[in-house]
Design a protein around this motif. Sequence first.
Motif, PDB file in Angstrom:
ATOM      1  N   LEU A   1     -14.439  -4.459   7.738  1.00  0.00           N
ATOM      2  CA  LEU A   1     -13.019  -4.168   7.966  1.00  0.00           C
ATOM      3  C   LEU A   1     -12.842  -3.164   9.097  1.00  0.00           C
ATOM      4  O   LEU A   1     -11.946  -3.302   9.942  1.00  0.00           O
ATOM      5  CB  LEU A   1     -12.391  -3.622   6.678  1.00  0.00           C
ATOM      6  CG  LEU A   1     -10.930  -3.163   6.776  1.00  0.00           C
ATOM      7  CD1 LEU A   1     -10.014  -4.329   7.140  1.00  0.00           C
ATOM      8  CD2 LEU A   1     -10.492  -2.519   5.466  1.00  0.00           C
ATOM      9  N   LYS A   2     -13.696  -2.136   9.134  1.00  0.00           N
ATOM     10  CA  LYS A   2     -13.586  -1.089  10.158  1.00  0.00           C
ATOM     11  C   LYS A   2     -13.717  -1.656  11.571  1.00  0.00           C
ATOM     12  O   LYS A   2     -13.152  -1.119  12.526  1.00  0.00           O
ATOM     13  CB  LYS A   2     -14.659  -0.018   9.923  1.00  0.00           C
ATOM     14  CG  LYS A   2     -14.358   0.901   8.749  1.00  0.00           C
ATOM     15  CD  LYS A   2     -15.587   1.693   8.324  1.00  0.00           C
ATOM     16  CE  LYS A   2     -16.163   2.521   9.448  1.00  0.00           C
ATOM     17  NZ  LYS A   2     -17.334   3.302   8.994  1.00  0.00           N
ATOM     18  N   LYS A   3     -14.464  -2.753  11.710  1.00  0.00           N
ATOM     19  CA  LYS A   3     -14.640  -3.351  13.029  1.00  0.00           C
ATOM     20  C   LYS A   3     -13.336  -3.928  13.580  1.00  0.00           C
ATOM     21  O   LYS A   3     -13.203  -4.151  14.782  1.00  0.00           O
ATOM     22  CB  LYS A   3     -15.711  -4.440  12.975  1.00  0.00           C
ATOM     23  CG  LYS A   3     -17.105  -3.904  12.658  1.00  0.00           C
ATOM     24  CD  LYS A   3     -18.121  -5.030  12.582  1.00  0.00           C
ATOM     25  CE  LYS A   3     -19.511  -4.478  12.246  1.00  0.00           C
ATOM     26  NZ  LYS A   3     -20.532  -5.564  12.121  1.00  0.00           N
ATOM     27  N   TYR A   4     -12.375  -4.194  12.685  1.00  0.00           N
ATOM     28  CA  TYR A   4     -11.094  -4.741  13.118  1.00  0.00           C
ATOM     29  C   TYR A   4     -10.051  -3.654  13.350  1.00  0.00           C
ATOM     30  O   TYR A   4      -8.916  -3.951  13.752  1.00  0.00           O
ATOM     31  CB  TYR A   4     -10.563  -5.726  12.067  1.00  0.00           C
ATOM     32  CG  TYR A   4     -11.379  -6.990  11.955  1.00  0.00           C
ATOM     33  CD1 TYR A   4     -11.155  -8.067  12.814  1.00  0.00           C
ATOM     34  CD2 TYR A   4     -12.378  -7.108  11.000  1.00  0.00           C
ATOM     35  CE1 TYR A   4     -11.913  -9.222  12.713  1.00  0.00           C
ATOM     36  CE2 TYR A   4     -13.138  -8.263  10.888  1.00  0.00           C
ATOM     37  CZ  TYR A   4     -12.900  -9.314  11.744  1.00  0.00           C
ATOM     38  OH  TYR A   4     -13.652 -10.451  11.647  1.00  0.00           O
ATOM     39  N   ALA A   5     -10.423  -2.399  13.102  1.00  0.00           N
ATOM     40  CA  ALA A   5      -9.472  -1.293  13.296  1.00  0.00           C
ATOM     41  C   ALA A   5      -9.137  -1.168  14.777  1.00  0.00           C
ATOM     42  O   ALA A   5     -10.007  -1.276  15.638  1.00  0.00           O
ATOM     43  CB  ALA A   5     -10.061   0.010  12.771  1.00  0.00           C
ATOM     44  N   SER A   6      -7.852  -0.932  15.065  1.00  0.00           N
ATOM     45  CA  SER A   6      -7.415  -0.888  16.462  1.00  0.00           C
ATOM     46  C   SER A   6      -7.629   0.470  17.110  1.00  0.00           C
ATOM     47  O   SER A   6      -7.637   0.588  18.325  1.00  0.00           O
ATOM     48  CB  SER A   6      -5.933  -1.269  16.558  1.00  0.00           C
ATOM     49  OG  SER A   6      -5.137  -0.397  15.774  1.00  0.00           O
ATOM     50  N   PHE A   7      -7.801   1.537  16.307  1.00  0.00           N
ATOM     51  CA  PHE A   7      -8.098   2.847  16.884  1.00  0.00           C
ATOM     52  C   PHE A   7      -8.736   3.731  15.820  1.00  0.00           C
ATOM     53  O   PHE A   7      -8.873   3.327  14.664  1.00  0.00           O
ATOM     54  CB  PHE A   7      -6.853   3.502  17.498  1.00  0.00           C
ATOM     55  CG  PHE A   7      -5.812   3.990  16.514  1.00  0.00           C
ATOM     56  CD1 PHE A   7      -5.401   5.306  16.540  1.00  0.00           C
ATOM     57  CD2 PHE A   7      -5.211   3.133  15.604  1.00  0.00           C
ATOM     58  CE1 PHE A   7      -4.429   5.768  15.669  1.00  0.00           C
ATOM     59  CE2 PHE A   7      -4.244   3.582  14.730  1.00  0.00           C
ATOM     60  CZ  PHE A   7      -3.855   4.913  14.763  1.00  0.00           C
ATOM     61  N   SER A   8      -9.168   4.920  16.215  1.00  0.00           N
ATOM     62  CA  SER A   8     -10.029   5.752  15.367  1.00  0.00           C
ATOM     63  C   SER A   8      -9.393   6.115  14.031  1.00  0.00           C
ATOM     64  O   SER A   8     -10.069   6.148  12.999  1.00  0.00           O
ATOM     65  CB  SER A   8     -10.403   7.035  16.119  1.00  0.00           C
ATOM     66  OG  SER A   8      -9.234   7.753  16.494  1.00  0.00           O
ATOM     67  N   LEU A   9      -8.082   6.384  14.018  1.00  0.00           N
ATOM     68  CA  LEU A   9      -7.450   6.813  12.776  1.00  0.00           C
ATOM     69  C   LEU A   9      -7.397   5.680  11.757  1.00  0.00           C
ATOM     70  O   LEU A   9      -7.614   5.900  10.559  1.00  0.00           O
ATOM     71  CB  LEU A   9      -6.034   7.337  13.061  1.00  0.00           C
ATOM     72  CG  LEU A   9      -5.334   8.028  11.890  1.00  0.00           C
ATOM     73  CD1 LEU A   9      -6.155   9.207  11.390  1.00  0.00           C
ATOM     74  CD2 LEU A   9      -3.943   8.496  12.299  1.00  0.00           C
ATOM     75  N   SER A  10      -7.122   4.470  12.208  1.00  0.00           N
ATOM     76  CA  SER A  10      -7.094   3.343  11.275  1.00  0.00           C
ATOM     77  C   SER A  10      -8.501   3.046  10.747  1.00  0.00           C
ATOM     78  O   SER A  10      -8.676   2.644   9.594  1.00  0.00           O
ATOM     79  CB  SER A  10      -6.494   2.101  11.936  1.00  0.00           C
ATOM     80  OG  SER A  10      -7.178   1.779  13.114  1.00  0.00           O
ATOM     81  N   GLU A  11      -9.514   3.284  11.578  1.00  0.00           N
ATOM     82  CA  GLU A  11     -10.896   3.120  11.130  1.00  0.00           C
ATOM     83  C   GLU A  11     -11.219   4.141  10.035  1.00  0.00           C
ATOM     84  O   GLU A  11     -11.863   3.823   9.037  1.00  0.00           O
ATOM     85  CB  GLU A  11     -11.845   3.297  12.305  1.00  0.00           C
ATOM     86  CG  GLU A  11     -13.295   3.065  11.963  1.00  0.00           C
ATOM     87  CD  GLU A  11     -14.206   3.171  13.171  1.00  0.00           C
ATOM     88  OE1 GLU A  11     -15.421   3.333  12.967  1.00  0.00           O
ATOM     89  OE2 GLU A  11     -13.689   3.106  14.304  1.00  0.00           O
ATOM     90  N   GLU A  12     -10.718   5.356  10.227  1.00  0.00           N
ATOM     91  CA  GLU A  12     -10.930   6.406   9.230  1.00  0.00           C
ATOM     92  C   GLU A  12     -10.222   6.066   7.920  1.00  0.00           C
ATOM     93  O   GLU A  12     -10.763   6.269   6.821  1.00  0.00           O
ATOM     94  CB  GLU A  12     -10.399   7.729   9.784  1.00  0.00           C
ATOM     95  CG  GLU A  12     -10.575   8.916   8.847  1.00  0.00           C
ATOM     96  CD  GLU A  12      -9.987  10.180   9.452  1.00  0.00           C
ATOM     97  OE1 GLU A  12      -9.366  10.954   8.695  1.00  0.00           O
ATOM     98  OE2 GLU A  12     -10.138  10.388  10.677  1.00  0.00           O
ATOM     99  N   ARG A  13      -8.995   5.528   8.032  1.00  0.00           N
ATOM    100  CA  ARG A  13      -8.251   5.134   6.828  1.00  0.00           C
ATOM    101  C   ARG A  13      -8.960   3.994   6.100  1.00  0.00           C
ATOM    102  O   ARG A  13      -9.009   3.966   4.861  1.00  0.00           O
ATOM    103  CB  ARG A  13      -6.831   4.710   7.214  1.00  0.00           C
ATOM    104  CG  ARG A  13      -5.949   5.829   7.766  1.00  0.00           C
ATOM    105  CD  ARG A  13      -5.583   6.831   6.686  1.00  0.00           C
ATOM    106  NE  ARG A  13      -4.750   6.247   5.670  1.00  0.00           N
ATOM    107  CZ  ARG A  13      -3.409   6.165   5.742  1.00  0.00           C
ATOM    108  NH1 ARG A  13      -2.773   6.664   6.798  1.00  0.00           N
ATOM    109  NH2 ARG A  13      -2.712   5.635   4.763  1.00  0.00           N
ATOM    110  N   ALA A  14      -9.503   3.059   6.860  1.00  0.00           N
ATOM    111  CA  ALA A  14     -10.209   1.929   6.259  1.00  0.00           C
ATOM    112  C   ALA A  14     -11.424   2.407   5.459  1.00  0.00           C
ATOM    113  O   ALA A  14     -11.716   1.901   4.374  1.00  0.00           O
ATOM    114  CB  ALA A  14     -10.631   0.946   7.339  1.00  0.00           C
TER     115      ALA A  14
END
Length: 238
Positions: free
Chosen positions: A29-42
């Motif tokens: 899922l993190k690979k689909y994050a559009s930027f660092s904060l969404s990756e952190e939330r994931a």
Amino acid sequence: MGRSLDNGWRNMDNKSLIMLEYPQVINRLKKYASFSLSEERAEKLHPYTDPDIIRYRLEMVREARHLLSVNDSIQLGGCLDISQSLLYASKGGTLEGTTLWRIAYMMILARDLSRSLRFHAEEYPELAKFSDALQPPHGLIERINNTVTDHGEVLDSASPALAEIRRKIRSSYSKLLGKLERMLKDSRYQSMIQEAIITQRNGRYVIPIKSEYRGQLKSIVHDQSSSGATLFVEPLAT
């Protein structure tokens, strides 16, 4: 729903998550994050065990998938993580121009997304509930855009005091160059001048004179040529 979204997952133990390969799911899922904060939330996501919360979350996912599949104008790419800047500002810190521009940029993205969600409220009622939270403070985007450029440079329009200071600087700069140009053309100094140019040394405006005239022109020496034949001086008159 009657139950907190934050507490709906706590009955799921770590051993079960590992057996279900949940960490691998999160990594994908993190690979689909559009930027660092969404990756952190994931990375902080946990599965829910409350049926009501699961149904609510799945409905939001269904709405989001459908909205993104039929509306190409809604994009989250290019988002920036401004959380640390906002935290710093909330503690009274002063932000640089580039940081202010980043904040304005994110507010524009949030405002546009809010408008899109409101426009499609009938089709996507659960997502539309987030539209108010996405609205930036009234007038703040315009205020920042009138203060800094997209390169972070502070504009004259940032404040009347700054505009006046810069006007005086430009006036002083013009007077300074005018005085130096007149000196270069003055017949009294023609024999002293090595070359009729105005240049800078150590942030000061200087003219090149022949070294043998060092004491004949009241000035401050800021540099000299490698041969020592030319001195770059700032006339005391300027």
